[in-house]
Design a protein around this motif. Structure first.
Motif, short mmCIF file in Angstrom:
data_model
loop_
_atom_site.label_atom_id
_atom_site.label_comp_id
_atom_site.label_asym_id
_atom_site.label_seq_id
_atom_site.Cartn_x
_atom_site.Cartn_y
_atom_site.Cartn_z
N MET A 1 47.46 43.80 50.20
CA MET A 1 46.85 45.02 50.72
C MET A 1 47.65 45.53 51.91
SD MET A 1 43.04 45.70 52.30
CE MET A 1 43.39 44.82 53.83
N ALA A 2 48.05 46.78 51.86
CA ALA A 2 48.81 47.38 52.95
C ALA A 2 47.89 48.16 53.87
CB ALA A 2 49.89 48.31 52.39
N VAL A 3 48.30 48.28 55.12
CA VAL A 3 47.58 49.08 56.11
C VAL A 3 48.43 50.30 56.43
CG1 VAL A 3 46.63 49.18 58.43
CG2 VAL A 3 46.41 47.08 57.07
N LEU A 4 47.83 51.47 56.29
CA LEU A 4 48.49 52.73 56.60
C LEU A 4 47.83 53.31 57.83
CD1 LEU A 4 49.42 55.41 53.94
CD2 LEU A 4 48.79 55.99 56.28
N ALA A 5 48.58 53.44 58.91
CA ALA A 5 48.03 53.94 60.17
C ALA A 5 48.34 55.42 60.33
CB ALA A 5 48.59 53.17 61.36
N VAL A 6 47.30 56.20 60.59
CA VAL A 6 47.45 57.61 60.96
C VAL A 6 47.30 57.68 62.48
CG1 VAL A 6 46.55 59.95 60.67
CG2 VAL A 6 46.47 58.33 58.75
N ILE A 7 48.37 58.06 63.15
CA ILE A 7 48.36 58.03 64.61
C ILE A 7 47.52 59.18 65.15
CG2 ILE A 7 49.75 58.14 66.71
CD1 ILE A 7 52.06 56.95 65.19
N GLN A 38 48.74 48.70 69.58
CA GLN A 38 48.85 47.47 68.81
C GLN A 38 48.54 47.69 67.34
OE1 GLN A 38 50.18 44.60 69.91
NE2 GLN A 38 50.14 44.13 67.72
N ALA A 39 47.54 48.53 67.06
CA ALA A 39 47.20 48.81 65.67
C ALA A 39 48.34 49.55 64.97
CB ALA A 39 45.91 49.62 65.59
N VAL A 40 48.98 50.46 65.68
CA VAL A 40 50.12 51.18 65.10
C VAL A 40 51.26 50.21 64.84
CG1 VAL A 40 51.84 52.97 65.49
CG2 VAL A 40 49.46 53.36 66.17
N LEU A 41 51.54 49.34 65.80
CA LEU A 41 52.65 48.40 65.66
C LEU A 41 52.43 47.41 64.53
CD1 LEU A 41 53.32 47.72 69.44
CD2 LEU A 41 54.92 48.81 67.85
N SER A 42 51.19 47.13 64.19
CA SER A 42 50.92 46.13 63.15
C SER A 42 50.74 46.73 61.76
CB SER A 42 49.66 45.33 63.52
OG SER A 42 48.52 46.16 63.55
N ALA A 43 50.76 48.04 61.64
CA ALA A 43 50.55 48.69 60.34
C ALA A 43 51.81 48.60 59.48
CB ALA A 43 50.15 50.15 60.54
N ASP A 44 51.60 48.74 58.17
CA ASP A 44 52.72 48.67 57.22
C ASP A 44 53.42 50.01 57.03
OD1 ASP A 44 52.31 45.84 56.22
OD2 ASP A 44 50.33 46.70 55.80
N THR A 72 59.49 52.87 68.26
CA THR A 72 59.66 51.54 67.67
C THR A 72 59.36 51.54 66.18
OG1 THR A 72 59.19 50.41 69.76
CG2 THR A 72 58.87 49.14 67.73
N VAL A 73 58.18 52.05 65.81
CA VAL A 73 57.80 51.99 64.40
C VAL A 73 58.66 52.93 63.56
CG1 VAL A 73 55.45 51.21 64.83
CG2 VAL A 73 55.91 53.67 64.72
N ALA A 74 59.14 54.02 64.16
CA ALA A 74 60.01 54.93 63.41
C ALA A 74 61.32 54.26 63.04
CB ALA A 74 60.26 56.19 64.21
N GLY A 75 61.67 53.22 63.74
CA GLY A 75 62.90 52.50 63.42
C GLY A 75 62.69 51.28 62.55
N GLN A 76 61.46 51.02 62.15
CA GLN A 76 61.19 49.74 61.49
C GLN A 76 60.53 49.83 60.12
OE1 GLN A 76 58.73 47.63 64.28
NE2 GLN A 76 60.49 46.92 65.49
N ARG A 77 59.74 50.86 59.85
CA ARG A 77 58.94 50.85 58.61
C ARG A 77 58.75 52.27 58.09
NH1 ARG A 77 54.60 47.99 62.17
NH2 ARG A 77 56.62 47.32 62.94
N PRO A 78 58.23 52.40 56.87
CA PRO A 78 58.04 53.75 56.31
C PRO A 78 57.25 54.63 57.26
CG PRO A 78 57.71 52.11 54.61
CD PRO A 78 57.86 51.35 55.90
N PHE A 79 57.81 55.80 57.56
CA PHE A 79 57.28 56.68 58.62
C PHE A 79 57.30 58.10 58.09
CE2 PHE A 79 57.63 59.41 62.30
CZ PHE A 79 56.92 58.78 63.31
#
Length: 219
Positions: A1-7, A38-44, A72-79
């Motif tokens: 199960m993936a987590v999708l975070a809406v900022i 933290q929730a944003v950083l931990s999302a998929d 950070t997240v823009a450099g690491q995962r689907p954004f």
């Protein structure tokens, strides 16, 4: 199960984004609307929407302690950046005499002008650019999968992104001038229109994002 975070930084109509994502996300995936770093950083996967003025958006991003988190997240995962969430990825905006943005990509956010004119008829165009417009796909990308070229998407904006590197332009539209309607680089895809309000084409783009592994090309 993936987590999708809406900022959520207080600058967007998130309900329509979440409703659209809920319709197309894989079964079992969880969509969270959050301003928690933290929730944003931990999302998929990350969706970064926004609307309004660039100065206000940058202020709220900083006030929610999300400036470095977004980078950070823009450099690491689907954004996925949407509307203002696309524009603030550039270096600066012409708005209000000049606003410094996040600076992930070289380039400027430019004003359409006081009285832009249709390139074919010469008629004066209204600002903001509001309504349906065709998007020409500048190059192949997984998020364009299943979306015919020149599909129509819904736009609301007075400024447009002008990245310095034409190689990151993934789609263009025309409103007096040809402008960058979508950009893509590595795991980042950003689009000026509102896919959540763009009917079948927009839902398909969100469907593709919810399954995207962040690779720039389909393997």
């Amino acid at each position: 199960m993936a987590v999708l975070a809406v900022i959520d930084y207080g600058m967007g109509n998130l309900r329509s984004v979440v409703n659209a994502l809920s319709r197309v996300a894989p079964a079992g995936d969880r969509i969270v609307v959050t301003s928690s770093p933290q929730a944003v950083l931990s999302a998929d996967r990350i969706v970064f929407p926004g609307q309004g003025a660039a100065r206000d958006c940058m202020h709220e991003i900083a006030a929610h302690e999300l400036t470095e988190v977004v980078k950070t997240v823009a450099g690491q995962r689907p954004f996925l950046g949407i509307c203002m969430g696309m524009q603030v990825l550039l270096e600066h905006s012409e708005e209000n005499g000049g606003i410094q943005l996040l600076g992930l990509f070289p380039g400027t956010v430019r004003y359409f002008g006081v009285s832009p004119r249709d390139s074919r008829t010469g008629e004066r165009l209204k600002i903001p650019h509001m309504g349906w417009n065709q998007v020409r796909q500048a190059r192949a990308h997984p998020l364009w999968s299943g979306i015919p070229d020149l599909s129509r998407f819904y736009f609301v904006h007075s400024y447009y992104a002008a990245p310095a590197d034409p190689g990151i332009v993934a789609g263009t539209a025309e409103y007096g001038i040809d402008f960058c309607a979508a950009l893509a680089c590595d795991n980042i895809f950003a689009i000026q229109c509102h896919p959540e309000k763009s009917a079948e084409a927009g839902l398909r783009l969100l469907h593709n994002f919810a399954r995207w592994n962040g690779e720039p090309q389909t393997t």
